[in-house]
Design an enzyme around this catalytic site. Sequence first.
Site, PDB file in Angstrom:
ATOM      1  N   GLY A  70      31.958  47.348  35.183  1.00 40.98           N
ATOM      2  CA  GLY A  70      31.730  47.620  36.595  1.00 40.98           C
ATOM      3  C   GLY A  70      32.156  49.037  36.925  1.00 40.98           C
ATOM      4  CB  VAL A  72      37.453  49.545  37.669  1.00 39.12           C
ATOM      5  CG1 VAL A  72      38.763  49.899  36.962  1.00 39.12           C
ATOM      6  CG2 VAL A  72      37.702  49.390  39.164  1.00 39.12           C
ATOM      7  N   GLY A  73      35.581  49.973  35.204  1.00 36.27           N
ATOM      8  CA  GLY A  73      35.398  50.147  33.779  1.00 36.27           C
ATOM      9  C   GLY A  73      34.617  51.414  33.449  1.00 36.27           C
ATOM     10  CG  ASP A  93      29.633  43.671  32.146  1.00 37.72           C
ATOM     11  OD1 ASP A  93      30.542  44.105  32.875  1.00 37.72           O
ATOM     12  OD2 ASP A  93      28.796  42.827  32.517  1.00 37.72           O
ATOM     13  NE  ARG A 142      42.021  43.745  47.514  1.00 38.87           N
ATOM     14  CZ  ARG A 142      42.899  44.329  48.324  1.00 38.87           C
ATOM     15  NH1 ARG A 142      43.427  43.653  49.332  1.00 38.87           N
ATOM     16  NH2 ARG A 142      43.265  45.576  48.138  1.00 38.87           N
ATOM     17  NE  ARG A 148      45.873  44.843  45.243  1.00 39.46           N
ATOM     18  CZ  ARG A 148      46.362  45.569  46.224  1.00 39.46           C
ATOM     19  NH1 ARG A 148      47.167  45.013  47.117  1.00 39.46           N
ATOM     20  NH2 ARG A 148      46.061  46.846  46.340  1.00 39.46           N
ATOM     21  CG  ASN A 180      43.835  43.454  42.086  1.00 39.11           C
ATOM     22  OD1 ASN A 180      45.010  43.696  41.829  1.00 39.11           O
ATOM     23  ND2 ASN A 180      43.013  44.349  42.619  1.00 39.11           N
ATOM     24  NE  ARG A 211      44.926  53.027  46.009  1.00 35.65           N
ATOM     25  CZ  ARG A 211      44.513  51.792  45.790  1.00 35.65           C
ATOM     26  NH1 ARG A 211      45.386  50.771  45.845  1.00 35.65           N
ATOM     27  NH2 ARG A 211      43.240  51.539  45.531  1.00 35.65           N
ATOM     28  CG  HIS A 235      48.640  46.290  42.763  1.00 34.36           C
ATOM     29  ND1 HIS A 235      48.658  47.577  43.255  1.00 34.36           N
ATOM     30  CD2 HIS A 235      47.319  45.976  42.593  1.00 34.36           C
ATOM     31  CE1 HIS A 235      47.423  48.013  43.385  1.00 34.36           C
ATOM     32  NE2 HIS A 235      46.582  47.063  43.000  1.00 34.36           N
TER      33      HIS A 235
END
Length: 365
Positions: A70, A72-73, A93, A142, A148, A180, A211, A235
């Site tokens: 996805g 992130v990957g 995947d 999410r 989460r 998550n 962040r 987290h």
Amino acid sequence: MPSPAGAAASRAAVGHRAEVAPPPVRPPSGALYRRGAPLPPEVRPAGTGPGRPGGPGHRAGGRVVVVGAGNVGTIIGMRLADADVFDEVVLVDVDEGRAAGIALDLTHTAALSGFATRVRGAGTVEAAGAADYVVITAGKARQPGMSRSDLISSNAAIVGDVAARVADTSPRAVVVVVTNPLDEMTQHAWRASGFPPERVLGMAGVLDTARFRALASLGGTTRADRIEGWALGSHGEEMVIPLSQASADGRPLGPEVDAVVDRARGSGAEVVGLLRTGSAFLAPGTSAARMVLAMAADSGEVMPAAVLADGSYGIRDVYVGLPVRLGRGGVREIVELDLRPDELAALRAAADRIRERVGALAVPG
């Protein structure tokens, strides 16, 4: 509370390899534990010091498998390929075509980015082959209005299956969990894999610290990479950002820092709300890649990560965000900072809440 000298000593993480002789966490003076005092390079959070693991002159070789192609990957794969330190990066995947397509697209950037790392896609962990490092991003993301924790049941089944397959295919790998709810999924992956705890860790602290530093810089005080701080604990809502360890150019942060802490805790949800569909991926992907590069370089760099507590900070037998020294084989040791009593209490409370959620996790059969 321990003395400054005593607090500077670190405790070995569970399963610490005796042959590794980590450099001591030794500040040049007691100034390390003054509010706003600068940290020496060896105990700065990820990205605060000069250079980068996996930079020019270092080539780790080997293979990294990223499970989940996805957003992130994809970012993880891109960052790892761009670093040009591994022989191969494999995206895995269930949609094998997607994995292969993204891998080919990344391969097309080799001349532009100047890397020789091979990138390919696969439909299963087994087809990817044995890996030195495995990053698990697979799971549901999410959506607006979700916490989460809402993902815990569905993602536990995915993470548990992946971790077991990784154990069979890559019995010597180090696993970094990104799925998550991070803390619970990392502990679940550790149990499902049967790996020693120093080889299963979660990416959260690097992201949450980044962040915090980025948001603190928006006030114009200084650049984000000149702000120091640590995001520990959970987290999520029980994130602990000890302000006794935070500074900007070596000076205490201003009165607006409390609002920055609150915004950092909710930054993931803020991104989800703005995107409307999907969740953050640029900073999470970059953070996970940063951890893998630090381990591959055997840098001994100290980063916050979700690890199995070994009694440090008065916490044991639960995965929680703590400062750790990373090496080629995963976690070398847990590093103890001299936290204020209220910060230590908040960290212990976060661990207790994670323990409750892990205990309530219905592990799929």
